[in-house]
Write a protein that holds these residues in place. Structure first.
Motif, PDB file in Angstrom:
ATOM      1  N   MET A 137      61.367  88.065 -14.055  1.00 29.93           N
ATOM      2  CA  MET A 137      61.301  87.053 -15.388  1.00 29.93           C
ATOM      3  C   MET A 137      59.899  86.748 -15.900  1.00 29.93           C
ATOM      4  O   MET A 137      59.517  86.479 -16.843  1.00 29.93           O
ATOM      5  N   ALA A 138      59.075  86.823 -14.719  1.00 27.31           N
ATOM      6  CA  ALA A 138      57.639  85.905 -15.095  1.00 27.31           C
ATOM      7  C   ALA A 138      56.573  86.650 -13.826  1.00 27.31           C
ATOM      8  O   ALA A 138      56.954  87.048 -12.924  1.00 27.31           O
ATOM      9  N   LEU A 139      55.290  86.461 -14.198  1.00 28.06           N
ATOM     10  CA  LEU A 139      54.380  86.514 -13.367  1.00 28.06           C
ATOM     11  C   LEU A 139      54.122  85.042 -12.413  1.00 28.06           C
ATOM     12  O   LEU A 139      54.038  84.086 -13.309  1.00 28.06           O
ATOM     13  N   ARG A 140      54.235  85.215 -11.022  1.00 25.57           N
ATOM     14  CA  ARG A 140      53.882  84.020 -10.485  1.00 25.57           C
ATOM     15  C   ARG A 140      52.578  84.031 -10.078  1.00 25.57           C
ATOM     16  O   ARG A 140      52.065  85.006  -9.287  1.00 25.57           O
ATOM     17  N   LEU A 141      51.572  83.020 -10.259  1.00 23.26           N
ATOM     18  CA  LEU A 141      50.226  82.756  -9.877  1.00 23.26           C
ATOM     19  C   LEU A 141      50.261  81.574  -8.763  1.00 23.26           C
ATOM     20  O   LEU A 141      51.269  80.651  -8.995  1.00 23.26           O
ATOM     21  N   GLY A 142      49.491  81.527  -8.001  1.00 21.75           N
ATOM     22  CA  GLY A 142      49.397  80.605  -6.795  1.00 21.75           C
ATOM     23  C   GLY A 142      48.165  80.633  -6.199  1.00 21.75           C
ATOM     24  O   GLY A 142      47.206  81.518  -6.289  1.00 21.75           O
ATOM     25  N   VAL A 143      47.505  79.608  -5.272  1.00 21.67           N
ATOM     26  CA  VAL A 143      46.578  79.572  -4.474  1.00 21.67           C
ATOM     27  C   VAL A 143      47.009  79.283  -2.935  1.00 21.67           C
ATOM     28  O   VAL A 143      48.186  78.458  -2.990  1.00 21.67           O
ATOM     29  N   ARG A 144      46.428  80.063  -1.950  1.00 23.35           N
ATOM     30  CA  ARG A 144      46.799  79.372  -0.730  1.00 23.35           C
ATOM     31  C   ARG A 144      45.312  79.474   0.107  1.00 23.35           C
ATOM     32  O   ARG A 144      44.368  79.772  -0.261  1.00 23.35           O
ATOM     33  N   LYS A 145      45.504  78.449   1.053  1.00 25.38           N
ATOM     34  CA  LYS A 145      44.480  78.100   1.985  1.00 25.38           C
ATOM     35  C   LYS A 145      44.032  79.339   2.891  1.00 25.38           C
ATOM     36  O   LYS A 145      45.070  79.942   3.435  1.00 25.38           O
ATOM     37  N   THR A 146      42.869  79.472   3.202  1.00 26.67           N
ATOM     38  CA  THR A 146      42.531  80.882   3.899  1.00 26.67           C
ATOM     39  C   THR A 146      41.199  80.180   4.563  1.00 26.67           C
ATOM     40  O   THR A 146      40.318  80.002   4.161  1.00 26.67           O
ATOM     41  N   GLY A 147      41.360  80.628   5.914  1.00 31.11           N
ATOM     42  CA  GLY A 147      40.132  80.061   6.780  1.00 31.11           C
ATOM     43  C   GLY A 147      39.821  78.789   6.643  1.00 31.11           C
ATOM     44  O   GLY A 147      40.694  77.871   6.508  1.00 31.11           O
ATOM     45  N   CYS A 148      38.557  78.308   7.132  1.00 27.83           N
ATOM     46  CA  CYS A 148      38.067  76.905   7.265  1.00 27.83           C
ATOM     47  C   CYS A 148      37.797  76.436   5.819  1.00 27.83           C
ATOM     48  O   CYS A 148      37.961  75.252   5.744  1.00 27.83           O
ATOM     49  N   SER A 149      37.443  76.998   4.812  1.00 34.82           N
ATOM     50  CA  SER A 149      36.986  76.679   3.565  1.00 34.82           C
ATOM     51  C   SER A 149      37.256  77.436   2.488  1.00 34.82           C
ATOM     52  O   SER A 149      36.662  77.295   1.374  1.00 34.82           O
ATOM     53  N   GLY A 150      38.310  78.496   2.541  1.00 31.28           N
ATOM     54  CA  GLY A 150      38.350  79.134   1.556  1.00 31.28           C
ATOM     55  C   GLY A 150      39.892  79.288   0.792  1.00 31.28           C
ATOM     56  O   GLY A 150      40.678  78.635   1.435  1.00 31.28           O
ATOM     57  N   TRP A 151      40.020  79.721  -0.180  1.00 28.73           N
ATOM     58  CA  TRP A 151      41.154  79.979  -0.941  1.00 28.73           C
ATOM     59  C   TRP A 151      41.506  81.060  -1.495  1.00 28.73           C
ATOM     60  O   TRP A 151      40.499  81.864  -1.638  1.00 28.73           O
ATOM     61  N   ALA A 152      42.649  81.657  -1.520  1.00 21.93           N
ATOM     62  CA  ALA A 152      42.833  83.074  -2.190  1.00 21.93           C
ATOM     63  C   ALA A 152      44.056  82.981  -3.289  1.00 21.93           C
ATOM     64  O   ALA A 152      44.807  82.020  -3.177  1.00 21.93           O
ATOM     65  N   TYR A 153      43.763  83.965  -4.217  1.00 24.91           N
ATOM     66  CA  TYR A 153      44.980  83.615  -5.195  1.00 24.91           C
ATOM     67  C   TYR A 153      46.205  84.584  -4.763  1.00 24.91           C
ATOM     68  O   TYR A 153      46.023  85.470  -4.093  1.00 24.91           O
ATOM     69  N   GLU A 154      47.256  84.366  -5.175  1.00 31.56           N
ATOM     70  CA  GLU A 154      48.324  84.842  -4.745  1.00 31.56           C
ATOM     71  C   GLU A 154      49.132  85.191  -6.208  1.00 31.56           C
ATOM     72  O   GLU A 154      49.118  84.616  -7.339  1.00 31.56           O
ATOM     73  N   VAL A 155      49.480  86.537  -6.256  1.00 33.52           N
ATOM     74  CA  VAL A 155      49.860  87.269  -7.866  1.00 33.52           C
ATOM     75  C   VAL A 155      51.242  87.822  -7.058  1.00 33.52           C
ATOM     76  O   VAL A 155      51.224  88.519  -6.274  1.00 33.52           O
ATOM     77  N   SER A 156      52.409  87.599  -7.820  1.00 37.11           N
ATOM     78  CA  SER A 156      53.510  88.181  -7.811  1.00 37.11           C
ATOM     79  C   SER A 156      54.496  88.201  -8.772  1.00 37.11           C
ATOM     80  O   SER A 156      53.970  87.608  -9.777  1.00 37.11           O
ATOM     81  N   ILE A 157      55.539  88.665  -8.586  1.00 41.28           N
ATOM     82  CA  ILE A 157      56.505  88.719  -9.821  1.00 41.28           C
ATOM     83  C   ILE A 157      57.622  87.847  -9.320  1.00 41.28           C
ATOM     84  O   ILE A 157      58.225  87.790  -8.307  1.00 41.28           O
ATOM     85  N   ALA A 158      57.988  86.695 -10.405  1.00 36.87           N
ATOM     86  CA  ALA A 158      59.172  85.855 -10.133  1.00 36.87           C
ATOM     87  C   ALA A 158      60.339  86.152 -10.784  1.00 36.87           C
ATOM     88  O   ALA A 158      60.340  86.869 -11.879  1.00 36.87           O
ATOM     89  N   SER A 159      61.434  86.149  -9.926  1.00 35.23           N
ATOM     90  CA  SER A 159      62.789  86.353 -10.487  1.00 35.23           C
ATOM     91  C   SER A 159      63.352  85.328 -10.813  1.00 35.23           C
ATOM     92  O   SER A 159      64.591  85.136 -11.452  1.00 35.23           O
ATOM     93  N   GLU A 160      62.911  84.056 -10.449  1.00 32.59           N
ATOM     94  CA  GLU A 160      63.581  82.818 -10.710  1.00 32.59           C
ATOM     95  C   GLU A 160      62.644  81.748 -10.721  1.00 32.59           C
ATOM     96  O   GLU A 160      61.395  81.762  -9.995  1.00 32.59           O
ATOM     97  N   LEU A 161      62.832  80.529 -11.080  1.00 31.01           N
ATOM     98  CA  LEU A 161      62.059  79.475 -11.185  1.00 31.01           C
ATOM     99  C   LEU A 161      62.476  78.380  -9.731  1.00 31.01           C
ATOM    100  O   LEU A 161      63.701  78.297  -9.631  1.00 31.01           O
ATOM    101  N   GLY A 162      61.418  77.952  -9.336  1.00 33.98           N
ATOM    102  CA  GLY A 162      61.733  77.034  -8.177  1.00 33.98           C
ATOM    103  C   GLY A 162      61.541  75.542  -8.576  1.00 33.98           C
ATOM    104  O   GLY A 162      61.119  75.221  -9.792  1.00 33.98           O
ATOM    105  N   GLY A 163      62.133  74.606  -7.948  1.00 37.88           N
ATOM    106  CA  GLY A 163      62.204  73.265  -8.236  1.00 37.88           C
ATOM    107  C   GLY A 163      60.783  72.412  -8.651  1.00 37.88           C
ATOM    108  O   GLY A 163      60.512  71.699  -9.562  1.00 37.88           O
ATOM    109  N   ASP A 164      59.692  73.424  -8.122  1.00 36.45           N
ATOM    110  CA  ASP A 164      58.327  72.657  -8.466  1.00 36.45           C
ATOM    111  C   ASP A 164      57.450  73.463  -9.215  1.00 36.45           C
ATOM    112  O   ASP A 164      56.194  73.448  -9.161  1.00 36.45           O
ATOM    113  N   ASP A 165      58.015  74.485 -10.008  1.00 31.78           N
ATOM    114  CA  ASP A 165      57.282  75.405 -10.721  1.00 31.78           C
ATOM    115  C   ASP A 165      57.281  74.766 -12.189  1.00 31.78           C
ATOM    116  O   ASP A 165      58.055  74.114 -12.732  1.00 31.78           O
TER     117      ASP A 165
END
Length: 97
Positions: free
Chosen positions: A23-51
């Motif tokens: 239904m949508a493109l899902r974007l997010g970020v996640r913590k990686t290592g000591c001081s980094g962030w990574a983008y997350e890209v996936s396909i959303a099939s539904e909405l979550g409560g905090d979306d």
């Protein structure tokens, strides 16, 4: 809040959504290592409560509330270089890459 897709990115996402029946493109970020962030890209099939749901160029974009501050104002392109294909983020909030 604004997330912008280039025409290339929008067309690529539309192809993925149709193929995966998402239904949508899902974007997010996640913590990686000591001081980094990574983008997350996936396909959303539904909405979550905090979306949060946005739309650009006919593409629905879902971002969880925790990731919003990190992604606000970003522009996303889809780049093809030789055999490599990837989404490229232009993020005004990034201080280092």
């Amino acid at each position: 809040m604004s997330i912008r897709l280039t025409d290339n990115a929008a067309e690529r996402v539309k192809t993925f959504l149709q193929k995966e029946q998402g239904m949508a493109l899902r974007l997010g970020v996640r913590k990686t290592g000591c001081s980094g962030w990574a983008y997350e890209v996936s396909i959303a099939s539904e909405l979550g409560g905090d979306d949060e749901l946005f739309e650009d160029k006919g593409v629905k974009i879902v971002i969880d509330r925790d990731s919003l501050p990190y992604l606000t104002g970003s522009s996303i392109d889809f780049i093809t270089s030789g055999l490599n294909r990837t989404f490229q983020f232009d993020n005004p909030n990034a201080t280092d890459e």
